[in-house]
Design a protein around this motif. Sequence first.
Motif, PDB file in Angstrom:
ATOM      1  N   GLY A   1       3.505 -59.904 -86.285  1.00 50.04           N
ATOM      2  CA  GLY A   1       4.576 -59.363 -85.461  1.00 50.04           C
ATOM      3  C   GLY A   1       5.217 -60.358 -84.518  1.00 50.04           C
ATOM      4  O   GLY A   1       6.376 -60.233 -84.158  1.00 50.04           O
ATOM      5  N   GLY A   2       4.502 -61.364 -84.129  1.00 49.55           N
ATOM      6  CA  GLY A   2       5.044 -62.359 -83.214  1.00 49.55           C
ATOM      7  C   GLY A   2       5.317 -63.662 -83.936  1.00 49.55           C
ATOM      8  O   GLY A   2       5.388 -63.716 -85.160  1.00 49.55           O
ATOM      9  N   LYS A   3       5.450 -64.714 -83.182  1.00 52.98           N
ATOM     10  CA  LYS A   3       5.717 -66.015 -83.778  1.00 52.98           C
ATOM     11  C   LYS A   3       4.459 -66.619 -84.387  1.00 52.98           C
ATOM     12  O   LYS A   3       4.531 -67.436 -85.291  1.00 52.98           O
ATOM     13  CB  LYS A   3       6.294 -66.968 -82.725  1.00 52.98           C
ATOM     14  CG  LYS A   3       7.661 -66.535 -82.255  1.00 52.98           C
ATOM     15  CD  LYS A   3       8.218 -67.488 -81.233  1.00 52.98           C
ATOM     16  CE  LYS A   3       9.588 -67.004 -80.784  1.00 52.98           C
ATOM     17  NZ  LYS A   3      10.162 -67.856 -79.773  1.00 52.98           N
ATOM     18  N   GLU A   4       3.302 -66.232 -83.879  1.00 59.01           N
ATOM     19  CA  GLU A   4       2.043 -66.755 -84.376  1.00 59.01           C
ATOM     20  C   GLU A   4       1.168 -65.598 -84.843  1.00 59.01           C
ATOM     21  O   GLU A   4       1.372 -64.454 -84.470  1.00 59.01           O
ATOM     22  CB  GLU A   4       1.321 -67.522 -83.264  1.00 59.01           C
ATOM     23  CG  GLU A   4       2.088 -68.736 -82.762  1.00 59.01           C
ATOM     24  CD  GLU A   4       1.377 -69.433 -81.622  1.00 59.01           C
ATOM     25  OE1 GLU A   4       0.194 -69.130 -81.379  1.00 59.01           O
ATOM     26  OE2 GLU A   4       2.013 -70.271 -80.982  1.00 59.01           O
ATOM     27  N   VAL A   5       0.184 -65.924 -85.651  1.00 60.95           N
ATOM     28  CA  VAL A   5      -0.759 -64.913 -86.106  1.00 60.95           C
ATOM     29  C   VAL A   5      -1.529 -64.385 -84.900  1.00 60.95           C
ATOM     30  O   VAL A   5      -1.948 -65.147 -84.031  1.00 60.95           O
ATOM     31  CB  VAL A   5      -1.732 -65.515 -87.151  1.00 60.95           C
ATOM     32  CG1 VAL A   5      -2.849 -64.541 -87.467  1.00 60.95           C
ATOM     33  CG2 VAL A   5      -0.983 -65.888 -88.410  1.00 60.95           C
ATOM     34  N   ASN A   6      -1.696 -63.083 -84.843  1.00 57.71           N
ATOM     35  CA  ASN A   6      -2.409 -62.433 -83.749  1.00 57.71           C
ATOM     36  C   ASN A   6      -3.902 -62.408 -84.088  1.00 57.71           C
ATOM     37  O   ASN A   6      -4.367 -61.568 -84.855  1.00 57.71           O
ATOM     38  CB  ASN A   6      -1.862 -61.018 -83.552  1.00 57.71           C
ATOM     39  CG  ASN A   6      -2.481 -60.310 -82.377  1.00 57.71           C
ATOM     40  OD1 ASN A   6      -3.607 -60.581 -81.998  1.00 57.71           O
ATOM     41  ND2 ASN A   6      -1.744 -59.379 -81.812  1.00 57.71           N
ATOM     42  N   ALA A   7      -4.651 -63.342 -83.513  1.00 57.77           N
ATOM     43  CA  ALA A   7      -6.083 -63.462 -83.810  1.00 57.77           C
ATOM     44  C   ALA A   7      -6.851 -62.204 -83.447  1.00 57.77           C
ATOM     45  O   ALA A   7      -7.772 -61.797 -84.169  1.00 57.77           O
ATOM     46  CB  ALA A   7      -6.661 -64.667 -83.081  1.00 57.77           C
ATOM     47  N   THR A   8      -6.486 -61.553 -82.361  1.00 57.32           N
ATOM     48  CA  THR A   8      -7.176 -60.332 -81.936  1.00 57.32           C
ATOM     49  C   THR A   8      -7.033 -59.247 -82.994  1.00 57.32           C
ATOM     50  O   THR A   8      -7.990 -58.542 -83.311  1.00 57.32           O
ATOM     51  CB  THR A   8      -6.630 -59.847 -80.582  1.00 57.32           C
ATOM     52  OG1 THR A   8      -6.778 -60.901 -79.630  1.00 57.32           O
ATOM     53  CG2 THR A   8      -7.349 -58.610 -80.100  1.00 57.32           C
ATOM     54  N   MET A   9      -5.839 -59.123 -83.558  1.00 55.93           N
ATOM     55  CA  MET A   9      -5.611 -58.126 -84.597  1.00 55.93           C
ATOM     56  C   MET A   9      -6.426 -58.467 -85.845  1.00 55.93           C
ATOM     57  O   MET A   9      -7.003 -57.579 -86.473  1.00 55.93           O
ATOM     58  CB  MET A   9      -4.121 -58.033 -84.932  1.00 55.93           C
ATOM     59  CG  MET A   9      -3.781 -56.932 -85.875  1.00 55.93           C
ATOM     60  SD  MET A   9      -4.157 -55.333 -85.138  1.00 55.93           S
ATOM     61  CE  MET A   9      -3.521 -54.250 -86.369  1.00 55.93           C
ATOM     62  N   CYS A  10      -6.496 -59.720 -86.199  1.00 50.72           N
ATOM     63  CA  CYS A  10      -7.291 -60.139 -87.357  1.00 50.72           C
ATOM     64  C   CYS A  10      -8.760 -59.788 -87.152  1.00 50.72           C
ATOM     65  O   CYS A  10      -9.410 -59.257 -88.057  1.00 50.72           O
ATOM     66  CB  CYS A  10      -7.139 -61.640 -87.607  1.00 50.72           C
ATOM     67  SG  CYS A  10      -5.489 -62.120 -88.149  1.00 50.72           S
ATOM     68  N   ILE A  11      -9.273 -60.082 -85.975  1.00 51.72           N
ATOM     69  CA  ILE A  11     -10.672 -59.774 -85.660  1.00 51.72           C
ATOM     70  C   ILE A  11     -10.904 -58.267 -85.741  1.00 51.72           C
ATOM     71  O   ILE A  11     -11.887 -57.797 -86.331  1.00 51.72           O
ATOM     72  CB  ILE A  11     -11.056 -60.331 -84.271  1.00 51.72           C
ATOM     73  CG1 ILE A  11     -11.070 -61.868 -84.310  1.00 51.72           C
ATOM     74  CG2 ILE A  11     -12.401 -59.777 -83.809  1.00 51.72           C
ATOM     75  CD1 ILE A  11     -11.127 -62.515 -82.941  1.00 51.72           C
ATOM     76  N   PHE A  12     -10.008 -57.491 -85.157  1.00 53.92           N
ATOM     77  CA  PHE A  12     -10.144 -56.036 -85.191  1.00 53.92           C
ATOM     78  C   PHE A  12     -10.187 -55.525 -86.631  1.00 53.92           C
ATOM     79  O   PHE A  12     -11.043 -54.717 -86.995  1.00 53.92           O
ATOM     80  CB  PHE A  12      -8.990 -55.362 -84.436  1.00 53.92           C
ATOM     81  CG  PHE A  12      -8.951 -53.884 -84.645  1.00 53.92           C
ATOM     82  CD1 PHE A  12      -9.843 -53.052 -83.990  1.00 53.92           C
ATOM     83  CD2 PHE A  12      -8.049 -53.315 -85.534  1.00 53.92           C
ATOM     84  CE1 PHE A  12      -9.840 -51.683 -84.204  1.00 53.92           C
ATOM     85  CE2 PHE A  12      -8.039 -51.953 -85.757  1.00 53.92           C
ATOM     86  CZ  PHE A  12      -8.926 -51.135 -85.087  1.00 53.92           C
TER      87      PHE A  12
END
Length: 116
Positions: free
Chosen positions: A85-96
């Motif tokens: 959704g943003g300019k970079e991969v959302n690590a928190t979402m990946c972990i979740f």
Amino acid sequence: MKQGRLSTYDETKDFDKLAEDYLQTCSREQTKLPKISEFCREYIQANEDTVNKWIEKFKNERLIGAIKRVKDAQKEQLIDDGIYGGKEVNATMCIFLLKANHGMIETDKHIYEGDT
């Protein structure tokens, strides 16, 4: 909240087509996330609780499939938007997602030391 008259179940409705039509109105570009409550209200013409009662009572596979299509589309959009959704991969979402969908949980290693 005032409740209106319950809608009447109509097994002749083309629930697959209704789901397809509804999902055409939803996307990131349209800034609209697919929602079961909206699909039920606007396309099936009944509230979500009523539709759930119909599913329990009538076991209509086309209705069940239409609801599943909307749920799956919502899940996929949340995953895609959450990760990219943003300019970079959302690590928190990946972990979740790894925890929730793939059983990859974090564990803490505890070392107890003392006089025994």
